[in-house]
Motif scaffolding. Structure first.
Motif, PDB file in Angstrom:
ATOM      1  N   GLY A   4       7.941  22.196 -44.545  1.00  0.00           N
ATOM      2  CA  GLY A   4       8.900  22.789 -45.472  1.00  0.00           C
ATOM      3  C   GLY A   4       9.680  23.883 -44.786  1.00  0.00           C
ATOM      4  N   ALA A   5      10.760  24.270 -45.402  1.00  0.00           N
ATOM      5  CA  ALA A   5      11.599  25.346 -44.871  1.00  0.00           C
ATOM      6  C   ALA A   5      11.410  26.597 -45.712  1.00  0.00           C
ATOM      7  CB  ALA A   5      13.065  24.914 -44.884  1.00  0.00           C
ATOM      8  N   MET A   6      11.602  27.764 -45.089  1.00  0.00           N
ATOM      9  CA  MET A   6      11.533  29.036 -45.801  1.00  0.00           C
ATOM     10  C   MET A   6      12.905  29.676 -45.772  1.00  0.00           C
ATOM     11  SD  MET A   6       7.840  30.593 -44.628  1.00  0.00           S
ATOM     12  CE  MET A   6       7.838  31.750 -45.988  1.00  0.00           C
ATOM     13  N   MET A   7      13.296  30.237 -46.898  1.00  0.00           N
ATOM     14  CA  MET A   7      14.588  30.899 -46.997  1.00  0.00           C
ATOM     15  C   MET A   7      14.363  32.392 -47.162  1.00  0.00           C
ATOM     16  SD  MET A   7      16.686  28.169 -49.365  1.00  0.00           S
ATOM     17  CE  MET A   7      18.267  28.842 -48.876  1.00  0.00           C
ATOM     18  N   PHE A   8      14.784  33.166 -46.172  1.00  0.00           N
ATOM     19  CA  PHE A   8      14.613  34.615 -46.202  1.00  0.00           C
ATOM     20  C   PHE A   8      15.944  35.276 -46.550  1.00  0.00           C
ATOM     21  CE2 PHE A   8      11.196  33.273 -43.322  1.00  0.00           C
ATOM     22  CZ  PHE A   8      10.118  33.981 -43.843  1.00  0.00           C
ATOM     23  N   LEU A   9      15.904  36.232 -47.455  1.00  0.00           N
ATOM     24  CA  LEU A   9      17.081  37.020 -47.796  1.00  0.00           C
ATOM     25  C   LEU A   9      16.857  38.451 -47.309  1.00  0.00           C
ATOM     26  CD1 LEU A   9      17.753  35.769 -51.448  1.00  0.00           C
ATOM     27  CD2 LEU A   9      18.829  34.987 -49.329  1.00  0.00           C
ATOM     28  N   PRO A  10      17.887  39.148 -46.862  1.00  0.00           N
ATOM     29  CA  PRO A  10      17.710  40.515 -46.338  1.00  0.00           C
ATOM     30  C   PRO A  10      17.205  41.500 -47.380  1.00  0.00           C
ATOM     31  CG  PRO A  10      20.051  39.970 -46.587  1.00  0.00           C
ATOM     32  CD  PRO A  10      19.294  38.699 -46.771  1.00  0.00           C
ATOM     33  N   LYS A  11      17.507  41.257 -48.640  1.00  0.00           N
ATOM     34  CA  LYS A  11      17.008  42.080 -49.731  1.00  0.00           C
ATOM     35  C   LYS A  11      17.097  41.269 -51.017  1.00  0.00           C
ATOM     36  CE  LYS A  11      21.473  44.219 -50.802  1.00  0.00           C
ATOM     37  NZ  LYS A  11      22.194  45.499 -51.021  1.00  0.00           N
ATOM     38  N   PHE A  12      16.491  41.781 -52.070  1.00  0.00           N
ATOM     39  CA  PHE A  12      16.545  41.051 -53.326  1.00  0.00           C
ATOM     40  C   PHE A  12      17.890  41.284 -53.999  1.00  0.00           C
ATOM     41  CE2 PHE A  12      16.017  40.371 -57.850  1.00  0.00           C
ATOM     42  CZ  PHE A  12      15.399  39.134 -57.872  1.00  0.00           C
ATOM     43  N   ASP A  13      18.637  40.215 -54.114  1.00  0.00           N
ATOM     44  CA  ASP A  13      19.921  40.218 -54.804  1.00  0.00           C
ATOM     45  C   ASP A  13      19.835  39.109 -55.843  1.00  0.00           C
ATOM     46  OD1 ASP A  13      22.618  39.336 -55.509  1.00  0.00           O
ATOM     47  OD2 ASP A  13      23.326  40.686 -53.939  1.00  0.00           O
ATOM     48  N   VAL A  14      19.821  39.449 -57.114  1.00  0.00           N
ATOM     49  CA  VAL A  14      19.561  38.469 -58.155  1.00  0.00           C
ATOM     50  C   VAL A  14      20.573  37.325 -58.135  1.00  0.00           C
ATOM     51  CG1 VAL A  14      20.854  39.702 -59.950  1.00  0.00           C
ATOM     52  CG2 VAL A  14      18.950  38.195 -60.600  1.00  0.00           C
ATOM     53  N   GLU A  15      21.825  37.623 -57.840  1.00  0.00           N
ATOM     54  CA  GLU A  15      22.843  36.573 -57.777  1.00  0.00           C
ATOM     55  C   GLU A  15      22.545  35.593 -56.641  1.00  0.00           C
ATOM     56  OE1 GLU A  15      25.196  35.909 -59.801  1.00  0.00           O
ATOM     57  OE2 GLU A  15      25.494  37.724 -61.009  1.00  0.00           O
ATOM     58  N   ASP A  23      17.708  25.052 -54.281  1.00  0.00           N
ATOM     59  CA  ASP A  23      17.276  24.395 -53.052  1.00  0.00           C
ATOM     60  C   ASP A  23      15.832  24.713 -52.696  1.00  0.00           C
ATOM     61  OD1 ASP A  23      19.872  23.311 -52.604  1.00  0.00           O
ATOM     62  OD2 ASP A  23      20.522  25.235 -51.773  1.00  0.00           O
ATOM     63  N   CYS A  24      15.126  25.387 -53.590  1.00  0.00           N
ATOM     64  CA  CYS A  24      13.739  25.785 -53.332  1.00  0.00           C
ATOM     65  C   CYS A  24      12.795  25.167 -54.351  1.00  0.00           C
ATOM     66  CB  CYS A  24      13.616  27.305 -53.384  1.00  0.00           C
ATOM     67  SG  CYS A  24      14.635  28.176 -52.177  1.00  0.00           S
ATOM     68  N   THR A  25      11.500  25.153 -54.014  1.00  0.00           N
ATOM     69  CA  THR A  25      10.492  24.645 -54.934  1.00  0.00           C
ATOM     70  C   THR A  25       9.422  25.689 -55.254  1.00  0.00           C
ATOM     71  OG1 THR A  25       9.239  23.731 -53.076  1.00  0.00           O
ATOM     72  CG2 THR A  25      10.791  22.253 -54.209  1.00  0.00           C
ATOM     73  N   THR A  26       9.367  26.755 -54.468  1.00  0.00           N
ATOM     74  CA  THR A  26       8.373  27.810 -54.663  1.00  0.00           C
ATOM     75  C   THR A  26       9.042  29.160 -54.456  1.00  0.00           C
ATOM     76  OG1 THR A  26       6.576  26.400 -53.849  1.00  0.00           O
ATOM     77  CG2 THR A  26       6.156  28.762 -53.896  1.00  0.00           C
ATOM     78  N   MET A  27       8.629  30.147 -55.241  1.00  0.00           N
ATOM     79  CA  MET A  27       9.133  31.502 -55.042  1.00  0.00           C
ATOM     80  C   MET A  27       7.968  32.471 -55.006  1.00  0.00           C
ATOM     81  SD  MET A  27      11.702  33.832 -57.373  1.00  0.00           S
ATOM     82  CE  MET A  27      11.607  35.631 -57.252  1.00  0.00           C
ATOM     83  N   MET A  28       7.983  33.358 -54.020  1.00  0.00           N
ATOM     84  CA  MET A  28       6.989  34.421 -53.930  1.00  0.00           C
ATOM     85  C   MET A  28       7.703  35.759 -54.053  1.00  0.00           C
ATOM     86  SD  MET A  28       4.541  33.075 -50.827  1.00  0.00           S
ATOM     87  CE  MET A  28       3.847  31.414 -50.853  1.00  0.00           C
ATOM     88  N   GLY A  29       7.220  36.620 -54.940  1.00  0.00           N
ATOM     89  CA  GLY A  29       7.889  37.899 -55.114  1.00  0.00           C
ATOM     90  C   GLY A  29       6.999  38.919 -55.781  1.00  0.00           C
TER      91      GLY A  29
END
Length: 287
Positions: A4-15, A23-29
């Motif tokens: 699987g692929a992981m999508m990293f964002l520099p910070k949490f931006d709700v938009e 494009d994701c199936t799992t979210m960790m937060g």
């Protein structure tokens, strides 16, 4: 095999999170991510219908957030517990009952016990104590810090986490706070989480933090910091509720209403910052 692929964002931006979620199936937060998603009009069941799992950690999630998230999306958030020194130690089950407010059971191969912080002996089910864990997930010690290692890692391999918790009859673990957050006022132990759960349920309160502040007479006094929701809380009504339902020694000595709580980049509430900010709150007070 699978991948699987992981999508990293520099910070949490709700938009941006909403944009990439398709494009994701799992979210960790952390819990803050979930409350901000719930505040967004685009976040609904149609956006999340393809998702397999939502995971929360790093800080306790309010039961209210669990309920609202399931009502909005049809998904139950899976809450778990871990720390840098132990990696993941407990988790609610992937298949089975996920209890709001609990971090679930010890993972396979992980031994967990809740002990009296003074004696190191296990406490009874339902009683509050300090979590200790042992297993292949636990680190070997702090780099070049043998004294700190000896203080927190027992000779039998159990690591003293410093987190206060209780375990119910079914084996579910519930975190009630950090040992350093424990308030000792007039010789009585006060667990902030117990009061925060009550305060969080009050009208006009979005969330709360209960901290210890120096007090000339009591040693430490309890200060409740409330984040306003809409027009804010009725403090007199909250005081009346406390008087009716809570032992007197646990009552907050004062209440402060704010717009938000200080948090670090992981979304954890920074009680140390609040203790510093309000450290002189009772210094000239007769409360």
């Amino acid at each position: 095999s699978a991948g699987g692929a992981m999508m990293f964002l520099p910070k949490f931006d709700v938009e941006k999170v909403i944009a990439v979620m398709r494009d994701c199936t799992t979210m960790m937060g952390v819990p803050t991510f979930y409350t901000r998603l719930l505040d967004h009009r685009k976040f609904d069941a149609s956006l999340t219908k393809h998702m397999r799992l939502f995971i929360s950690g790093s800080a306790p999630m309010l039961s209210e957030t669990h309920v609202l998230f399931e009502e909005r999306t049809g998904h139950k958030v899976l809450e778990r517990y871990g720390m840098t020194e132990t990696n993941m130690s407990t988790s609610n089950p992937f298949v089975g009952e996920r209890r709001a407010g609990s971090v679930g059971f010890p993972l396979p191969g992980v031994a967990l016990k809740i002990v009296d912080p003074d004696t190191g002996e296990p406490v009874q089910k339902g009683d509050i104590g300090v979590i200790e864990v042992r297993g292949p997930n636990v680190f070997n010690g702090y780099w070049n810090m043998p004294e700190k290692t000896a203080e927190e890692l027992r000779s039998d391999g159990f690591f003293i986490t410093g987190d206060l918790a209780r375990m119910d009859e079914d084996g579910y673990v519930t975190i009630v706070g950090r040992g350093k957050d424990l308030i000792i006022s007039g010789g009585f132990n006060i667990y902030p989480k117990e009061l925060e759960m009550i305060l969080d349920d009050q009208v006009g309160v979005l969330e709360s933090a209960v901290i210890a502040v120096p007090h000339a007479d009591m040693g430490e006094a309890t200060l409740a910091i409330l984040v306003r929701r809409e027009s804010g809380p009725d403090i007199n009504q909250i005081k009346a509720l406390m008087k009716r339902d809570v032992a007197r020694f646990k009552h907050p000595r004062d209440y402060i209403v704010v717009d938000e709580l200080p948090r670090n980049t992981m979304g954890k509430v920074q009680k140390n910052v609040m203790r510093e900010t309000y450290g002189s709150w009772f210094s000239s007070s007769t409360i």
